[in-house]
Structure formats: C-alpha cells, structure tokens
Design a protein around this motif. Structure first.
Motif, short mmCIF file in Angstrom:
data_model
loop_
_atom_site.label_atom_id
_atom_site.label_comp_id
_atom_site.label_asym_id
_atom_site.label_seq_id
_atom_site.Cartn_x
_atom_site.Cartn_y
_atom_site.Cartn_z
N LEU A 117 11.49 10.28 5.69
CA LEU A 117 11.55 9.64 4.38
C LEU A 117 10.26 9.75 3.58
CD1 LEU A 117 13.50 6.40 5.34
CD2 LEU A 117 14.40 8.54 4.40
N ARG A 118 9.19 10.15 4.18
CA ARG A 118 7.90 10.16 3.49
C ARG A 118 7.76 11.39 2.59
NH1 ARG A 118 4.91 7.48 8.52
NH2 ARG A 118 5.64 5.38 8.05
N GLU A 119 7.07 11.18 1.45
CA GLU A 119 7.04 12.21 0.42
C GLU A 119 5.65 12.75 0.07
OE1 GLU A 119 10.70 11.09 -2.44
OE2 GLU A 119 9.04 9.67 -2.56
N TYR A 120 4.60 12.05 0.38
CA TYR A 120 3.28 12.42 -0.15
C TYR A 120 2.23 12.59 0.95
CZ TYR A 120 5.64 11.08 -4.39
OH TYR A 120 6.54 11.00 -5.41
N PRO A 121 2.29 13.71 1.68
CA PRO A 121 1.32 13.93 2.76
C PRO A 121 -0.07 14.35 2.26
CG PRO A 121 2.79 15.81 2.58
CD PRO A 121 3.28 14.76 1.62
N ASP A 122 -0.14 14.85 1.02
CA ASP A 122 -1.43 15.37 0.54
C ASP A 122 -2.40 14.24 0.23
OD1 ASP A 122 -1.41 15.28 -2.83
OD2 ASP A 122 0.53 15.11 -1.81
N LEU A 123 -3.66 14.49 0.56
CA LEU A 123 -4.70 13.47 0.43
C LEU A 123 -4.89 13.02 -1.02
CD1 LEU A 123 -6.78 11.74 1.85
CD2 LEU A 123 -8.41 13.64 1.66
N GLU A 124 -4.77 13.93 -1.96
CA GLU A 124 -4.97 13.55 -3.36
C GLU A 124 -3.92 12.54 -3.83
OE1 GLU A 124 -7.68 13.89 -5.28
OE2 GLU A 124 -8.42 14.75 -3.40
N SER A 125 -2.67 12.75 -3.48
CA SER A 125 -1.62 11.78 -3.85
C SER A 125 -1.88 10.44 -3.16
CB SER A 125 -0.24 12.30 -3.46
OG SER A 125 0.13 13.39 -4.25
N ARG A 126 -2.28 10.49 -1.90
CA ARG A 126 -2.57 9.25 -1.16
C ARG A 126 -3.71 8.48 -1.83
NH1 ARG A 126 -1.03 8.29 4.01
NH2 ARG A 126 -3.12 7.89 4.80
N VAL B 37 5.35 -2.61 -5.13
CA VAL B 37 5.63 -1.31 -4.51
C VAL B 37 6.74 -0.60 -5.29
CG1 VAL B 37 6.47 -0.15 -2.43
CG2 VAL B 37 4.82 -2.02 -2.23
N MET B 38 7.75 -1.35 -5.68
CA MET B 38 8.85 -0.76 -6.45
C MET B 38 8.36 -0.28 -7.82
SD MET B 38 11.26 -0.69 -4.31
CE MET B 38 12.28 0.18 -5.47
N LYS B 39 7.48 -1.04 -8.43
CA LYS B 39 6.91 -0.66 -9.73
C LYS B 39 6.13 0.65 -9.59
CE LYS B 39 3.76 -2.47 -13.32
NZ LYS B 39 2.90 -1.31 -13.47
N VAL B 40 5.28 0.71 -8.60
CA VAL B 40 4.48 1.93 -8.39
C VAL B 40 5.40 3.11 -8.12
CG1 VAL B 40 2.81 3.04 -6.86
CG2 VAL B 40 2.42 0.69 -7.62
N TRP B 41 6.39 2.92 -7.29
CA TRP B 41 7.33 3.99 -6.95
C TRP B 41 8.03 4.51 -8.21
CZ3 TRP B 41 11.68 3.11 -2.75
CH2 TRP B 41 12.26 4.34 -2.41
N CYS B 42 8.58 3.59 -9.01
CA CYS B 42 9.26 3.98 -10.25
C CYS B 42 8.32 4.75 -11.17
CB CYS B 42 9.77 2.74 -10.99
SG CYS B 42 11.25 1.99 -10.31
N GLU B 43 7.14 4.19 -11.39
CA GLU B 43 6.22 4.80 -12.35
C GLU B 43 5.62 6.11 -11.84
OE1 GLU B 43 3.58 1.56 -13.26
OE2 GLU B 43 5.03 0.66 -14.66
N PHE B 44 5.37 6.20 -10.54
CA PHE B 44 4.78 7.41 -9.98
C PHE B 44 5.77 8.57 -10.03
CE2 PHE B 44 2.95 10.12 -6.61
CZ PHE B 44 1.61 10.12 -7.01
N GLN C 201 -4.68 8.73 -4.99
CA GLN C 201 -4.22 8.25 -6.29
C GLN C 201 -3.36 7.00 -6.13
OE1 GLN C 201 -1.88 11.12 -8.48
NE2 GLN C 201 -1.69 9.79 -10.27
N LEU C 202 -2.44 7.01 -5.19
CA LEU C 202 -1.59 5.85 -4.95
C LEU C 202 -2.40 4.64 -4.49
CD1 LEU C 202 1.44 7.70 -3.40
CD2 LEU C 202 1.53 6.23 -5.43
N TYR C 203 -3.36 4.86 -3.62
CA TYR C 203 -4.20 3.74 -3.17
C TYR C 203 -4.95 3.13 -4.35
CZ TYR C 203 -7.73 0.93 -1.04
OH TYR C 203 -8.54 -0.13 -0.74
N GLY D 224 0.82 -1.20 0.00
CA GLY D 224 0.00 0.00 0.00
C GLY D 224 0.85 1.25 0.00
N PRO D 225 0.21 2.41 -0.06
CA PRO D 225 0.93 3.68 -0.05
C PRO D 225 1.70 3.88 1.25
CG PRO D 225 -1.36 4.01 -0.72
CD PRO D 225 -1.24 2.60 -0.22
N GLU D 226 2.58 4.87 1.24
CA GLU D 226 3.36 5.18 2.44
C GLU D 226 2.43 5.61 3.57
OE1 GLU D 226 5.97 8.40 1.31
OE2 GLU D 226 4.41 9.87 1.65
N SER D 227 2.88 5.38 4.78
CA SER D 227 2.17 5.80 6.00
C SER D 227 0.76 5.22 6.09
CB SER D 227 2.14 7.33 6.09
OG SER D 227 1.71 7.72 7.38
N THR D 228 0.65 3.94 5.77
CA THR D 228 -0.64 3.25 5.93
C THR D 228 -0.53 2.11 6.93
OG1 THR D 228 -0.17 1.91 3.96
CG2 THR D 228 -1.56 3.87 3.65
#
Length: 184
Positions: A135-144, A93-100, A146-148, A9-13
């Motif tokens: 280390l976390r990069e995406y605190p905004d709800l929209e990014s969270r 997770v690595m795929k999502v990270w690379c592509e995102f 989208q990643l989910y 899942g996304p970071e900080s979940t």
C-alpha cells in the motif's frame, strides 16, 4: 477521562508499531488506520472520492474505539483516573493525503479537523528506513522529507501539544512514553 493521543506522520514511520506498543504498555486500546483496511478490501487504486469514504470510515472507527474504551473503563474514569486511547491517523493525515495527491481537500475533512479534539500528537520522524508493503507509495527520500515538513508545519501551527518522535524503535517508545506520562 480518556486522553486521545494521535500518532501522525508520513507513511512507513512506525505509526502503527508505536500505537500498538503504547497500547500494550498502558494496557489500553489503539484505533488502527481505516485506510489500510479500505485499500486492502477495495484495491490500491483509489480516487479523490475514495479519500472522503476513508476519512468518514476513520472518524467512525475512532468514535467506536473511544466509546468502547469509555464503557469498559467507566469505573476507573469515575474515580478520576485517566486512560489513553492511541489513534493511528487522524484528519490531518487525510488532509495531507488529499492535498499531496489531488491538490484539494474535502470540506468534511476540514470540518472534522476543527470539530475533533485531541490531547497530544506524536509526530513520527522519517529517520527510520522506509519499509515496502503493497500500500505504500512514496519510497523516495525527497517525498518523505517533503511530507514530514508538511506534518511538522501542521503541528507547529495548531494548539495541541506535540512531540517529535525519532530514533530507534525503542527510543521512539521511550520518547512517546515520556510525553504520554506528562499528560496523564
């Protein structure tokens, strides 16, 4: 037989927390996220090639934990027992990270997705508050969100059983435990 269960899942979940809780509950091991160790040692500024290094480190770490647990548990496994290995992060997770971040993905990661086999995915939802750490990069709800959605789409379109893990930390542990018990 060892059952490989990935917490994704996304970071900080709550992936690491859930991995640790499940390992404690089932008296087994959990494989941590290699990226955290890598970034803490090498700095938060990473590039595309660093993600390949991280992916290879994650694969090696997972294999190390699997072999160690298999060795330690051999008598029980020979008698037909099942033991879970909880894995905090995989090549999806690595795929999502690379592509995102870079809009492309290393061939090694895609090949490992095809090659590696798992028994269950636990997809951590974004319904708990984002917690800041260095280390976390995406605190905004929209990014969270989208990643989910990206992770959920991956889960829907692959063949391994998966469960959406949401609610409070105790509710998450209860849902995850039910799913784990079903495959054990």
């Amino acid at each position: 037989m060892l059952k490989k269960i990935v917490i994704i899942g996304p970071e900080s979940t709550g992936k690491s927390i859930l991995s640790e809780q499940l390992a404690e509950q089932y008296e087994t091991a959990w494989c941590p996220e290699y990226a955290r160790e890598f970034l803490m040692s090498n700095g938060k500024n990473y590039d595309y090639d660093d993600l390949l290094t991280i992916a290879k480190g994650q694969v090696a770490l997972e294999d190390e934990y699997y072999s160690r647990l298999e060795e330690q548990s051999l008598p029980m496994l020979e008698n037909g027992g099942h033991l879970p290995l909880f894995i905090d992060t995989d090549m999806y997770v690595m795929k999502v990270w690379c592509e995102f971040v870079y809009e492309k993905c290393h061939r090694f990661i895609l090949d490992e997705i095809i090659k590696r086999k798992y028994d269950l995915y636990l997809l951590c939802n974004i319904d708990i508050p984002w917690v800041k750490d260095e280390l976390r990069e995406y605190p905004d709800l929209e990014s969270r969100k989208q990643l989910y959605r990206i992770y959920k789409d991956i889960m829907i379109n692959q063949t391994v059983p998966w469960v959406d893990i949401s609610g409070s930390y105790s509710e998450r542990l209860a849902k995850a435990s039910l799913a784990v018990n079903k495959i054990l």
